[in-house]
Each structure stands twice: as C-alpha cells, then as structure tokens.
Scaffold this motif. Structure first.
Motif, short mmCIF file in Angstrom:
data_model
loop_
_atom_site.label_atom_id
_atom_site.label_comp_id
_atom_site.label_asym_id
_atom_site.label_seq_id
_atom_site.Cartn_x
_atom_site.Cartn_y
_atom_site.Cartn_z
N GLU A 2 -5.25 7.17 -16.27
CA GLU A 2 -6.68 7.09 -15.97
C GLU A 2 -6.95 6.04 -14.90
N ARG A 3 -6.25 4.92 -14.97
CA ARG A 3 -6.40 3.84 -13.98
C ARG A 3 -5.97 4.33 -12.61
N ALA A 4 -4.87 5.06 -12.55
CA ALA A 4 -4.40 5.61 -11.28
C ALA A 4 -5.42 6.61 -10.72
N ALA A 5 -5.98 7.43 -11.59
CA ALA A 5 -6.98 8.42 -11.16
C ALA A 5 -8.23 7.73 -10.61
N ARG A 6 -8.67 6.65 -11.26
CA ARG A 6 -9.84 5.90 -10.77
C ARG A 6 -9.57 5.32 -9.39
N ARG A 7 -8.32 4.98 -9.14
CA ARG A 7 -7.91 4.42 -7.85
C ARG A 7 -7.75 5.53 -6.80
N GLY A 8 -7.76 6.77 -7.25
CA GLY A 8 -7.59 7.89 -6.35
C GLY A 8 -6.14 8.27 -6.13
N GLU A 24 -5.62 -13.31 -18.94
CA GLU A 24 -5.35 -13.84 -17.60
C GLU A 24 -4.42 -12.90 -16.83
N LEU A 25 -3.43 -12.34 -17.52
CA LEU A 25 -2.52 -11.40 -16.88
C LEU A 25 -3.29 -10.16 -16.41
N PHE A 26 -4.19 -9.66 -17.24
CA PHE A 26 -4.99 -8.51 -16.87
C PHE A 26 -5.82 -8.80 -15.61
N LEU A 27 -6.41 -9.98 -15.56
CA LEU A 27 -7.21 -10.35 -14.39
C LEU A 27 -6.35 -10.46 -13.13
N ARG A 28 -5.13 -10.96 -13.26
CA ARG A 28 -4.22 -11.02 -12.10
C ARG A 28 -3.87 -9.61 -11.63
N ILE A 29 -3.66 -8.70 -12.57
CA ILE A 29 -3.36 -7.31 -12.20
C ILE A 29 -4.56 -6.73 -11.46
N GLU A 30 -5.76 -6.91 -11.99
CA GLU A 30 -6.96 -6.38 -11.37
C GLU A 30 -7.22 -7.01 -10.01
N HIS A 31 -7.02 -8.30 -9.90
CA HIS A 31 -7.23 -9.00 -8.63
C HIS A 31 -6.28 -8.46 -7.57
N GLY A 32 -5.03 -8.25 -7.95
CA GLY A 32 -4.04 -7.69 -7.02
C GLY A 32 -4.41 -6.29 -6.59
N ALA A 33 -4.95 -5.50 -7.50
CA ALA A 33 -5.34 -4.13 -7.17
C ALA A 33 -6.50 -4.13 -6.17
N ARG A 34 -7.46 -5.06 -6.35
CA ARG A 34 -8.58 -5.14 -5.42
C ARG A 34 -8.11 -5.57 -4.04
N GLU A 35 -7.19 -6.54 -3.98
CA GLU A 35 -6.65 -6.96 -2.69
C GLU A 35 -5.96 -5.80 -2.00
N CYS A 36 -5.27 -4.99 -2.78
CA CYS A 36 -4.56 -3.85 -2.24
C CYS A 36 -5.54 -2.86 -1.62
N VAL A 37 -6.64 -2.59 -2.30
CA VAL A 37 -7.62 -1.63 -1.80
C VAL A 37 -8.34 -2.22 -0.58
N GLU A 38 -8.72 -3.50 -0.66
CA GLU A 38 -9.46 -4.12 0.43
C GLU A 38 -8.60 -4.30 1.67
N GLY A 39 -7.31 -4.62 1.47
CA GLY A 39 -6.43 -4.90 2.60
C GLY A 39 -5.64 -3.70 3.08
N PHE A 40 -5.76 -2.55 2.41
CA PHE A 40 -5.01 -1.35 2.75
C PHE A 40 -3.52 -1.65 2.94
N GLU A 41 -2.97 -2.46 2.03
CA GLU A 41 -1.56 -2.82 2.13
C GLU A 41 -0.69 -1.62 1.82
N ALA A 42 0.39 -1.49 2.56
CA ALA A 42 1.33 -0.39 2.33
C ALA A 42 2.02 -0.56 0.99
N GLY A 43 2.29 0.54 0.36
CA GLY A 43 3.02 0.52 -0.89
C GLY A 43 2.18 0.26 -2.13
N CYS A 44 0.87 0.17 -2.00
CA CYS A 44 0.00 -0.09 -3.15
C CYS A 44 -0.33 1.20 -3.86
#
Length: 181
Positions: free
Chosen positions: A121-127, A161-181
């Motif tokens: 479901e998380r992957a689907a929300r991310r597209g 805290e681990l969950f927040l780090r995961i979520e923060h990393g996912a947002r950076e990935c979407v905002e920065g269009f980093e390869a491999g995310c």
C-alpha cells in the motif's frame, strides 16, 4: 503526545499474499525470512524474521539506522533470537491484537502479513507498483507490539523515531528526484 506511527485500521489489509507487488530485492528478503523461519523451527514467518532478512539484504534499510554500533547490536539480538532467544515465541502466533487477523496468507504471522500488505500500500501511495525494503520496514514498525519492534527496543532503537527517519528519507527522495528511490 500523539504516536507518530499511523495505526493500522480494521479491515485495512486484505487477506491476500502480496508477493506479486514486491521488488525483486524484496522478494529475495521474503524468501530469506522464510528460510530463516524454517531453520529456526518456527511455524510462521514473523516480523522479526522479516527484519533480520531486511538487515542482511538491503543497504537502504541498514542506512536508516543511527550508527554502526546500533546496527551491530540489533543484528546481535536477532542472531541470539535465531539460536534460542526466541524460543518462547515458537509455539505462539505473532498477533498483537491491534491489527485484524489476516487470513489466507499461509506461513506468515498475522502481523507479518499485515506488514507485507502495508508495504504494498505504501508503494502504491508513492506511485510505485513494487514495494521496496523501506516500505516493508515501515510496515514492520507500525505495530508497537510486534516481535520486530520488541527486538528493536532491546537493541536501543526507538520504533517511532525509526519510522520518522524512513518517512523523512522518502520525502527527500520524492522532492529531490534521486535515482534509485
């Protein structure tokens, strides 16, 4: 204080096997967790098996932990579990009571099945059509009474805290269009 990890709602996770929605890397993680459960003499793959396999196979998952000593301590607890630490769990099904029992997923505890569904479901929300290791890690730490969260806490890792780090990393990935995310 509000818990930063979203609660899984009743009926939120269908009782289907979501392996088709996994990336190749995550499918290898799930297969490793199955082998570990069989080797450990456990009836079902639980969240701790999934966590152990994620840490062994996925560098992105290892990267969300604070430090190498923290990661080493966590792996130490998981190895202890595989050689006897988890014996008290072998006769019981992992089910915290906070998520609905997911039926129709043979060989997985209800919480492991819910974590897999959450990852899809998380992957689907991310597209993304395929769940990745960080999606599964997020699904594992959602329920604070899962076996994986118990192991994380014993190793000094706070699941919220681990969950927040995961979520923060996912947002950076979407905002920065980093390869491999």
């Amino acid at each position: 204080m509000q818990h930063p990890i979203p609660r899984q709602q009743s009926g939120e996770h269908p009782g289907v096997d979501n392996d088709a929605a996994l990336s190749d890397e995550l499918a290898a993680v799930v297969a490793g967790a199955r082998r570990r459960a069989v080797r450990d003499g456990d009836r079902q793959v639980d969240t701790a098996h999934l966590l152990h396999s994620l840490l062994e196979h996925d560098p992105d998952v290892r990267a969300v932990f604070d430090s190498e000593p923290q990661l080493a301590r966590l792996l130490g607890y998981l190895v202890q579990r595989s050689i006897g630490y988890g014996l008290r769990w072998q006769t019981a099904v992992e089910d915290s009571g906070t998520v609905p029992v997911v039926s129709g997923v043979p060989g997985r505890s209800p919480l492991a099945a819910a974590a897999m569904a959450y990852a899809a479901e998380r992957a689907a929300r991310r597209g993304d059509g395929r769940a990745r290791g960080l999606d599964l890690l997020a699904g594992i730490v959602v329920d604070p009474r899962s076996r994986a969260v118990e192991v994380l806490e014993r190793a000094g890792v706070e699941a919220p805290e681990l969950f927040l780090r995961i979520e923060h990393g996912a947002r950076e990935c979407v905002e920065g269009f980093e390869a491999g995310c």
